[in-house]
Design a protein around this motif. Structure first.
Motif, PDB file in Angstrom:
ATOM      1  N   ALA A  99      24.990  37.144  12.606  1.00 28.22           N
ATOM      2  CA  ALA A  99      26.109  36.246  12.294  1.00 28.22           C
ATOM      3  C   ALA A  99      26.579  35.429  13.498  1.00 28.22           C
ATOM      4  CB  ALA A  99      27.266  37.056  11.712  1.00 28.22           C
ATOM      5  N   PRO A 100      26.547  35.971  14.737  1.00 23.02           N
ATOM      6  CA  PRO A 100      26.993  35.151  15.882  1.00 23.02           C
ATOM      7  C   PRO A 100      26.212  33.851  16.057  1.00 23.02           C
ATOM      8  CG  PRO A 100      26.952  37.454  16.511  1.00 23.02           C
ATOM      9  CD  PRO A 100      26.345  37.374  15.148  1.00 23.02           C
ATOM     10  N   LEU A 101      24.955  33.812  15.611  1.00 18.49           N
ATOM     11  CA  LEU A 101      24.194  32.572  15.731  1.00 18.49           C
ATOM     12  C   LEU A 101      24.829  31.461  14.899  1.00 18.49           C
ATOM     13  CD1 LEU A 101      20.444  33.710  15.662  1.00 18.49           C
ATOM     14  CD2 LEU A 101      21.768  32.859  17.596  1.00 18.49           C
ATOM     15  N   TYR A 102      25.280  31.807  13.697  1.00 21.24           N
ATOM     16  CA  TYR A 102      25.950  30.808  12.861  1.00 21.24           C
ATOM     17  C   TYR A 102      27.275  30.373  13.487  1.00 21.24           C
ATOM     18  CZ  TYR A 102      22.594  31.913   9.175  1.00 21.24           C
ATOM     19  OH  TYR A 102      21.443  32.086   8.446  1.00 21.24           O
ATOM     20  N   PHE A 103      27.963  31.322  14.097  1.00 17.60           N
ATOM     21  CA  PHE A 103      29.231  30.983  14.748  1.00 17.60           C
ATOM     22  C   PHE A 103      29.006  29.995  15.891  1.00 17.60           C
ATOM     23  CE2 PHE A 103      32.343  31.808  18.124  1.00 17.60           C
ATOM     24  CZ  PHE A 103      33.518  31.515  17.451  1.00 17.60           C
ATOM     25  N   VAL A 104      27.963  30.240  16.683  1.00 15.36           N
ATOM     26  CA  VAL A 104      27.647  29.329  17.787  1.00 15.36           C
ATOM     27  C   VAL A 104      27.267  27.953  17.248  1.00 15.36           C
ATOM     28  CG1 VAL A 104      26.058  28.899  19.693  1.00 15.36           C
ATOM     29  CG2 VAL A 104      26.977  31.191  19.336  1.00 15.36           C
ATOM     30  N   ALA A 105      26.477  27.931  16.162  1.00 17.50           N
ATOM     31  CA  ALA A 105      26.063  26.653  15.583  1.00 17.50           C
ATOM     32  C   ALA A 105      27.263  25.860  15.078  1.00 17.50           C
ATOM     33  CB  ALA A 105      25.071  26.898  14.446  1.00 17.50           C
ATOM     34  N   ARG A 106      28.194  26.537  14.408  1.00 22.80           N
ATOM     35  CA  ARG A 106      29.395  25.841  13.924  1.00 22.80           C
ATOM     36  C   ARG A 106      30.249  25.356  15.091  1.00 22.80           C
ATOM     37  NH1 ARG A 106      29.376  30.118  10.079  1.00 22.80           N
ATOM     38  NH2 ARG A 106      30.888  31.258  11.368  1.00 22.80           N
ATOM     39  N   THR A 107      30.313  26.160  16.148  1.00 18.19           N
ATOM     40  CA  THR A 107      31.094  25.759  17.319  1.00 18.19           C
ATOM     41  C   THR A 107      30.533  24.488  17.955  1.00 18.19           C
ATOM     42  OG1 THR A 107      31.643  28.069  17.765  1.00 18.19           O
ATOM     43  CG2 THR A 107      31.939  26.518  19.571  1.00 18.19           C
ATOM     44  N   MET A 108      29.208  24.351  17.921  1.00 18.03           N
ATOM     45  CA  MET A 108      28.566  23.177  18.514  1.00 18.03           C
ATOM     46  C   MET A 108      28.505  21.999  17.550  1.00 18.03           C
ATOM     47  SD  MET A 108      25.461  25.071  20.557  1.00 18.03           S
ATOM     48  CE  MET A 108      24.928  23.555  21.350  1.00 18.03           C
ATOM     49  N   GLY A 109      29.089  22.163  16.357  1.00 16.72           N
ATOM     50  CA  GLY A 109      29.168  21.060  15.405  1.00 16.72           C
ATOM     51  C   GLY A 109      27.920  20.840  14.584  1.00 16.72           C
ATOM     52  N   ALA A 110      27.068  21.852  14.439  1.00 16.99           N
ATOM     53  CA  ALA A 110      25.843  21.696  13.657  1.00 16.99           C
ATOM     54  C   ALA A 110      26.169  21.626  12.170  1.00 16.99           C
ATOM     55  CB  ALA A 110      24.897  22.865  13.926  1.00 16.99           C
ATOM     56  N   ASN A 111      25.517  20.697  11.462  1.00 16.06           N
ATOM     57  CA  ASN A 111      25.710  20.609  10.020  1.00 16.06           C
ATOM     58  C   ASN A 111      24.727  21.540   9.307  1.00 16.06           C
ATOM     59  OD1 ASN A 111      23.198  19.277  10.003  1.00 16.06           O
ATOM     60  ND2 ASN A 111      24.182  17.260  10.166  1.00 16.06           N
ATOM     61  N   PHE A 112      24.713  21.462   7.969  1.00 12.51           N
ATOM     62  CA  PHE A 112      23.877  22.384   7.189  1.00 12.51           C
ATOM     63  C   PHE A 112      22.395  22.201   7.500  1.00 12.51           C
ATOM     64  CE2 PHE A 112      21.275  23.180   3.425  1.00 12.51           C
ATOM     65  CZ  PHE A 112      21.567  24.513   3.186  1.00 12.51           C
ATOM     66  N   LEU A 113      21.940  20.946   7.539  1.00  8.64           N
ATOM     67  CA  LEU A 113      20.520  20.699   7.783  1.00  8.64           C
ATOM     68  C   LEU A 113      20.106  21.128   9.190  1.00  8.64           C
ATOM     69  CD1 LEU A 113      19.988  17.222   6.059  1.00  8.64           C
ATOM     70  CD2 LEU A 113      19.317  19.489   5.234  1.00  8.64           C
ATOM     71  N   GLN A 114      20.954  20.891  10.159  1.00  6.83           N
ATOM     72  CA  GLN A 114      20.639  21.309  11.529  1.00  6.83           C
ATOM     73  C   GLN A 114      20.605  22.827  11.651  1.00  6.83           C
ATOM     74  OE1 GLN A 114      23.831  19.150  13.425  1.00  6.83           O
ATOM     75  NE2 GLN A 114      22.446  17.529  14.162  1.00  6.83           N
ATOM     76  N   THR A 115      21.541  23.491  10.984  1.00  5.83           N
ATOM     77  CA  THR A 115      21.537  24.958  10.995  1.00  5.83           C
ATOM     78  C   THR A 115      20.271  25.503  10.355  1.00  5.83           C
ATOM     79  OG1 THR A 115      23.954  24.976  10.867  1.00  5.83           O
ATOM     80  CG2 THR A 115      22.808  27.012  10.283  1.00  5.83           C
ATOM     81  N   PHE A 116      19.868  24.879   9.253  1.00  5.03           N
ATOM     82  CA  PHE A 116      18.645  25.330   8.586  1.00  5.03           C
ATOM     83  C   PHE A 116      17.424  25.091   9.470  1.00  5.03           C
ATOM     84  CE2 PHE A 116      14.930  24.494   5.922  1.00  5.03           C
ATOM     85  CZ  PHE A 116      14.883  25.666   5.182  1.00  5.03           C
ATOM     86  N   ARG A 117      17.372  23.942  10.126  1.00 10.18           N
ATOM     87  CA  ARG A 117      16.194  23.591  10.928  1.00 10.18           C
ATOM     88  C   ARG A 117      16.058  24.454  12.173  1.00 10.18           C
ATOM     89  NH1 ARG A 117      14.951  17.644  13.695  1.00 10.18           N
ATOM     90  NH2 ARG A 117      13.002  18.265  14.737  1.00 10.18           N
ATOM     91  N   TYR A 118      17.165  24.728  12.841  1.00  7.99           N
ATOM     92  CA  TYR A 118      17.092  25.391  14.144  1.00  7.99           C
ATOM     93  C   TYR A 118      17.390  26.895  14.094  1.00  7.99           C
ATOM     94  CZ  TYR A 118      16.913  20.677  16.026  1.00  7.99           C
ATOM     95  OH  TYR A 118      16.541  19.387  16.305  1.00  7.99           O
ATOM     96  N   ILE A 119      17.938  27.378  12.982  1.00  8.67           N
ATOM     97  CA  ILE A 119      18.254  28.809  12.895  1.00  8.67           C
ATOM     98  C   ILE A 119      17.557  29.454  11.699  1.00  8.67           C
ATOM     99  CG2 ILE A 119      20.084  30.518  12.583  1.00  8.67           C
ATOM    100  CD1 ILE A 119      21.958  28.712  14.093  1.00  8.67           C
TER     101      ILE A 119
END
Length: 262
Positions: A159-179
């Protein structure tokens, strides 16, 4: 000193021998034991033919077995592709949406527990003999393992990976692509390799009932003609197809994972 040199040289020799050569050696040993057992025990061909007779039978009909193999490969390709195309997005969706998991997962399990052979006559009635019913059966056999691995891949992401992604402003597609996708890919590649073996077995078995061509149909003709040479020849060819597909999937897995890890 001499023993140390010999030990090091033996390690070097073992290290240089390719794995495929060792596998080929063991296959030759199995064939030799098989041939010797048939000769020494005087087993007749109508019970267990020798490997020489089986290989000779295949080499005398290359066109027949090539056409049957191509037909079975078509069933594997269509069914495997359809099963993966349906399973991956559904597995990701179930993992991302708990309400969808609670509502659909029991239904998916119900479909998976249905015996495939039992629904084959219905598929033949609906679609006739040929590519379609066999491909549907292969797709069913592939669907559930791929779905479970896609689901497990998403759920294994910390779960911390998603928290970091949201903190850095990643959208849904970026989260899917990089995580999501890189973390799920190892699970999917393992599932693909396992499912190729399942797809090969299911394709051959389905051709017993739902096809008028392919390796399974060739084996059925051998049974009807009481010809064990033809049956064993089909079994060997199907095994070779499975081994080659497994090797191909392993090479693709290594290249894809090297790309993502590099």
């Amino acid at each position: 000193m001499f023993h140390m040199v010999m030990a090091e040289s033996s390690k070097l020799v073992r290290w240089k021998i390719p794995d495929w050569l060792i596998t080929f050696f063991w296959l030759l040993m199995v064939a030799a034991v098989w041939s010797a057992a048939v000769r020494l025990l005087e087993i007749p061909d109508y019970i267990l033919p020798s490997p020489e007779n089986v290989v000779g039978w295949i080499s005398s009909r290359p066109g027949y077995f090539l056409d049957a193999t191509v037909s079975t490969l078509q069933v594997i390709a269509v069914g495997f592709s359809a099963g993966v195309a349906a399973a991956v997005p559904m597995g990701l969706a179930l993992a991302k949406m708990p309400w969808l998991e609670r509502s659909l997962y029991p239904f998916v399990v119900f479909l998976q527990t249905m015996p495939l052979i039992a629904i084959t006559p219905a598929l033949v009635i609906w679609f006739g003999y040929g590519l379609v019913p066999s491909s549907i059966l292969v797709g069913f056999s592939v669907f559930f393992p791929v779905l479970v691995n896609a689901f497990a891949g998403i759920r294994s992401i910390p779960a911390p990976l998603y928290f970091v992604a949201r903190t850095m402003g990643a959208n849904f597609l970026q989260t899917f692509r990089y995580i999501d996708w890189p973390m799920t890919l190892p699970h999917l590649m393992s599932a693909f390799r396992i499912c190729l073996a399942l797809a090969t077995t299911t394709a051959v078995v389905s051709e017993f009932i739902a096809a008028n061509e392919g390796l399974g149909f060739a084996a059925l003709r051998g049974v009807r003609n009481r010809d064990p040479v033809q049956v064993i020849a089909v079994v060997l060819i199907a095994a070779v197809v499975g081994v080659l597909l497994n090797g191909l999937s392993l090479l693709l897995e290594q290249r894809i994972m090297r790309k993502y890890r590099g």
